[in-house]
Design an enzyme around this catalytic site. Structure first.
Site, PDB file in Angstrom:
ATOM      1  N   HIS B 132       0.836  -1.206   0.000  1.00 18.63           N
ATOM      2  CA  HIS B 132       0.000   0.000   0.000  1.00 18.63           C
ATOM      3  C   HIS B 132       0.870   1.256   0.000  1.00 18.63           C
ATOM      4  CE1 HIS B 132      -3.210   2.823   1.028  1.00 18.63           C
ATOM      5  NE2 HIS B 132      -2.518   3.203   2.079  1.00 18.63           N
ATOM      6  N   ARG B 141       4.631  10.354  -5.692  1.00 18.59           N
ATOM      7  CA  ARG B 141       6.020  10.828  -5.727  1.00 18.59           C
ATOM      8  C   ARG B 141       6.910  10.044  -6.685  1.00 18.59           C
ATOM      9  NH1 ARG B 141       4.449  10.887  -0.331  1.00 18.59           N
ATOM     10  NH2 ARG B 141       5.120   8.745  -0.083  1.00 18.59           N
ATOM     11  N   GLU B 198     -10.623   1.609   3.161  1.00 21.32           N
ATOM     12  CA  GLU B 198      -9.306   1.038   3.419  1.00 21.32           C
ATOM     13  C   GLU B 198      -9.531  -0.292   4.127  1.00 21.32           C
ATOM     14  OE1 GLU B 198      -6.643   3.941   5.239  1.00 21.32           O
ATOM     15  OE2 GLU B 198      -6.223   4.714   3.226  1.00 21.32           O
ATOM     16  N   ASP B 230     -11.451   1.796   7.198  1.00 23.02           N
ATOM     17  CA  ASP B 230     -11.173   3.200   7.491  1.00 23.02           C
ATOM     18  C   ASP B 230     -11.642   4.044   6.299  1.00 23.02           C
ATOM     19  OD1 ASP B 230     -10.006   5.370   8.910  1.00 23.02           O
ATOM     20  OD2 ASP B 230      -8.271   5.260   7.577  1.00 23.02           O
ATOM     21  N   ARG B 234     -10.530  10.971  -0.126  1.00 25.63           N
ATOM     22  CA  ARG B 234      -9.200  11.259  -0.687  1.00 25.63           C
ATOM     23  C   ARG B 234      -9.033  12.716  -1.077  1.00 25.63           C
ATOM     24  NH1 ARG B 234      -6.706   6.939   1.302  1.00 25.63           N
ATOM     25  NH2 ARG B 234      -7.723   5.028   0.665  1.00 25.63           N
ATOM     26  N   TYR B 241      -3.848  17.545   4.310  1.00 20.59           N
ATOM     27  CA  TYR B 241      -2.934  16.701   5.087  1.00 20.59           C
ATOM     28  C   TYR B 241      -1.528  17.274   5.289  1.00 20.59           C
ATOM     29  CZ  TYR B 241       0.205  14.486   1.652  1.00 20.59           C
ATOM     30  OH  TYR B 241       1.184  14.228   0.742  1.00 20.59           O
ATOM     31  N   LYS B 250     -10.620  11.461   7.473  1.00 19.28           N
ATOM     32  CA  LYS B 250     -10.712  10.149   8.121  1.00 19.28           C
ATOM     33  C   LYS B 250     -11.692  10.160   9.279  1.00 19.28           C
ATOM     34  CE  LYS B 250      -6.969   8.280   6.047  1.00 19.28           C
ATOM     35  NZ  LYS B 250      -6.875   6.911   5.531  1.00 19.28           N
ATOM     36  N   THR B 254     -15.348   5.003  10.780  1.00 18.60           N
ATOM     37  CA  THR B 254     -14.508   3.818  10.651  1.00 18.60           C
ATOM     38  C   THR B 254     -15.372   2.649  11.092  1.00 18.60           C
ATOM     39  OG1 THR B 254     -12.472   5.038  11.086  1.00 18.60           O
ATOM     40  CG2 THR B 254     -12.424   2.673  11.526  1.00 18.60           C
ATOM     41  N   THR B 346      -3.811   0.097   5.543  1.00 15.06           N
ATOM     42  CA  THR B 346      -4.404  -0.624   4.421  1.00 15.06           C
ATOM     43  C   THR B 346      -3.541  -1.821   4.046  1.00 15.06           C
ATOM     44  OG1 THR B 346      -5.234   1.475   3.630  1.00 15.06           O
ATOM     45  CG2 THR B 346      -5.289  -0.367   2.074  1.00 15.06           C
TER      46      THR B 346
END
Lengths: 418, 418
Positions: B132, B141, B198, B230, B234, B241, B250, B254, B346
């Site tokens: 994950h 990245r 998740e 979870d 996104r 974040y 989040k 859950t 995840t």
């Protein structure tokens, strides 16, 4: 508003933190006795638990003060909060006809030990001080990129550990943690070398909410405020915080002052947030003065030596109010509960002596502070006592919070020593 | 280990999730009656609350099962956990001499409603699945910089919201949030468009700890496991974040599966973590097999249509065990409490059909999934039901968790509609 006079003489001093105008809520014990709810008045504490048991205070059919925390009152909501304050004000005011019933319920503060005033449900810490964010961002990314792109649009925050919140006076053990400085190839497990404070205010959620709430509703849900020191291990944080934020760096302890100062006591000190640098979206827009004019200071005292004031600032330096933070916190539908604690984020003013953390005061350790004792400090050394104080100044009276203090003990020789 | 036979006939099927070897703990009610603690056996639930009240189960002078959550048993520690399991196994085994006393305490599962099996103290979510982290990092990245530098040295985690944890079957309301895509100049307040799951396991802390604990001690503190979804927005996450991690993305909900599967039931399925890519420091070193071989899957069902299995993986794909996560969580001195819930992060396997989130399965929305119904999905649409399942497969028996399911309802027309 001016000083309201009490028959408890010590409460009538213009500089006393606990006049009749304040009436902050705490939990106390005497010589290891059962913990009771109490309200500070001058140098005394009115034993609210006993007052209720004896019928002097009677707000509900069910007892509200038979547990050693204020959550049952907090969840009652504004009408009951106001009723209690009115009753306490009546009982303790000069000329009260019930003075003889109340006098036996007073305990001298200096004979008591203070405990956590409420059970912390969950703890959230924000990053909502403009000067702090600018300072920290400048250190790490340069002045042009100091503020993250989201910063002026939402109060940035992260969830902390409720289990780590302790009352003022609790010693703080220097943490171990995994550290890696940029010049090292591998991390090492060591005691933190860059242990720091964060000067904050904590807002306490009184009534719960289930879905998104407006800024005005959020303000109505807040019960009161405490001073808050978010102890922070900067070296643990530097290694751990990408990509999911601070975790163990902030989990050793968070200290709060022992008295919950109610929103009602702070009402005369409401003030606006600073001018918005970019307009906020509707759901976070200011809708009235929701910051407070509260003078704040930090002192540092090496072991066995006098304290030096190392910072002075004011809560009104915040960019976002606690109401805006709570409203943002609820946007996703996140249920908020009685006893949730919201740290404001570090409060720094625009000039150097107004900075609310050693990270900023020593500029990342490059410009150590000189204390009145002649000693220098970049970060906290073992045996140092750090103390936050706060006071709102009215006409002839003061609304104080009680100190938020903690002494840093040396790390255990092994992290697994007990 | 092979199937242990019960006089509850339905429990003796090799594929039934709740044989005598399992004995998972939940909380149930019948037609809105009082919630009781119960243990699943085959198609039935043994009413543990009533069994204790009637003296059939008697572990302590104080009642352990008179509240509708398992925390009082959890905090008793391993000896009492073992005593309860031994007693339940005796009572329900083929040949039990107390069958006649137990039979009246059985309730058919299909006549019950299931509730949260324990009170969540605090909730932490980790990011400790190797595939994950590689997938998400590659998307954001590039493959060379996919893993943050700290990832192979510590289990990266953040604190979540305990108040948002709900039991399987609870509907999930699509959240509003502040969003800004890179091509927009300003953020907007809108319902999330990239709402995701998740696939995780949740480890539940049984006994509390005050200071740093070793990996072995951490394993001893864990009471049991649940499936955990979870839910993640996104687009909210992308905007919020940096720099302090996920927050409102989040906090909507859950979901956990309704039955706590104990560590004892999972004992035969222990397995090692994968080979270490770099050696761990001593305080996090593996000291025995602390992952579990548990097959996991995810299904998605559009409203009123059959479900498609969209992912299959296994808990043993984790890089860090829950014991390592709990040990890391305690390094700073962070107090850990009975009822703390640790999400594994995840769980994804090495190949595409083994990915535990839609973010990975649709590669950030670029490669939509095709369901068996012919519909395509990049993220969750309103009315979709997402279900996690888990099973450890023994010789002639299965240890199941019960489904962890939730249906996503449309966002309210206004975020402040109630």
């Amino acid at each position: 508003m001016t000083l309201s006079k009490s028959w408890v003489a010590s409460a009538n001093d213009a500089n006393h933190p606990f006049p009749l105008n304040n009436l902050p809520y705490g939990v106390f014990s005497v010589d290891g006795s059962e913990q009771h709810c109490g309200v500070a008045i001058g140098d005394m504490i009115l034993d609210v638990t006993t007052a209720e048991a004896e019928g002097v205070i009677n707000l509900d059919d069910e007892p509200l003060f038979d547990l050693p925390f204020w959550n049952p009152l907090m969840e009652q909501g504004p009408a009951v909060w106001a009723a209690l304050r009115a009753r306490l004000t009546y009982l303790l005011a000069e000329g009260s006809e019930e003075q003889d019933k109340v006098e036996p319920l007073l305990v001298p503060q200096n004979a008591t030990e203070l405990h956590m005033p409420f059970a912390v449900s969950e703890y959230t810490d924000f990053y909502a001080g403009r000067h702090h964010a600018q300072n920290v961002g400048t250190m790490f990314r340069g002045p042009e990129n100091a503020l993250p792109p989201n910063w002026l649009h939402i109060p940035i925050g992260y969830n902390g550990r409720a289990s780590s919140v302790v009352v003022s006076g609790t010693d703080i053990r220097r943490p171990w943690g995994q550290l890696k400085s940029p010049d090292q190839e591998k991390p090492a497990f060591l005691p933190s070398r860059r242990f720091d404070i964060e000067l904050e205010m904590g807002a306490i959620v009184g009534t719960p909410s289930e879905g998104p709430i407006t800024v005005q509703e959020a303000d109505d849900h807040i019960f009161g405020y405490v001073l808050l020191n978010d102890w922070s291990a900067r070296d643990i944080q530097a290694w751990e915080y990408q990509p999911l934020g601070p975790f163990q760096a902030k989990a050793t302890a968070t200290s709060i002052s022992p008295w919950i100062v109610t929103k009602a006591a702070l009402e005369p000190f409401r003030c606006d947030t600073p001018a918005r640098e970019v307009p906020l979206l509707d759901h976070l827009k200011d809708c009235g003065p929701m910051l407070y004019d509260i003078d704040l200071s930090v002192t540092m005292a090496p072991e066995g030596k006098p304290a030096t004031t190392i910072a002075r600032t004011n809560y009104k330096e915040m960019y976002y109010s606690a109401a805006q933070q709570l409203a943002h916190h609820s946007t996703s539908g996140c249920p908020m509960n009685t006893g949730d604690l919201l740290g404001s984020g570090t409060i720094s003013g625009p000039t150097k002596p107004e900075r609310g953390s050693l990270l900023e005061l020593s500029w990342g350790g490059k410009e150590p502070l000189t204390l009145n004792t002649g000693e220098t400090r970049s970060f906290i050394e073992d045996g140092d006592t750090l103390t936050l104080t706060g006071a709102a100044k009215g006409k002839g009276y003061t609304i104080g919070f009680g100190d938020c203090t903690g002494t840093v003990l040396p790390a255990h020789s092994s992290p697994y020593a007990r």
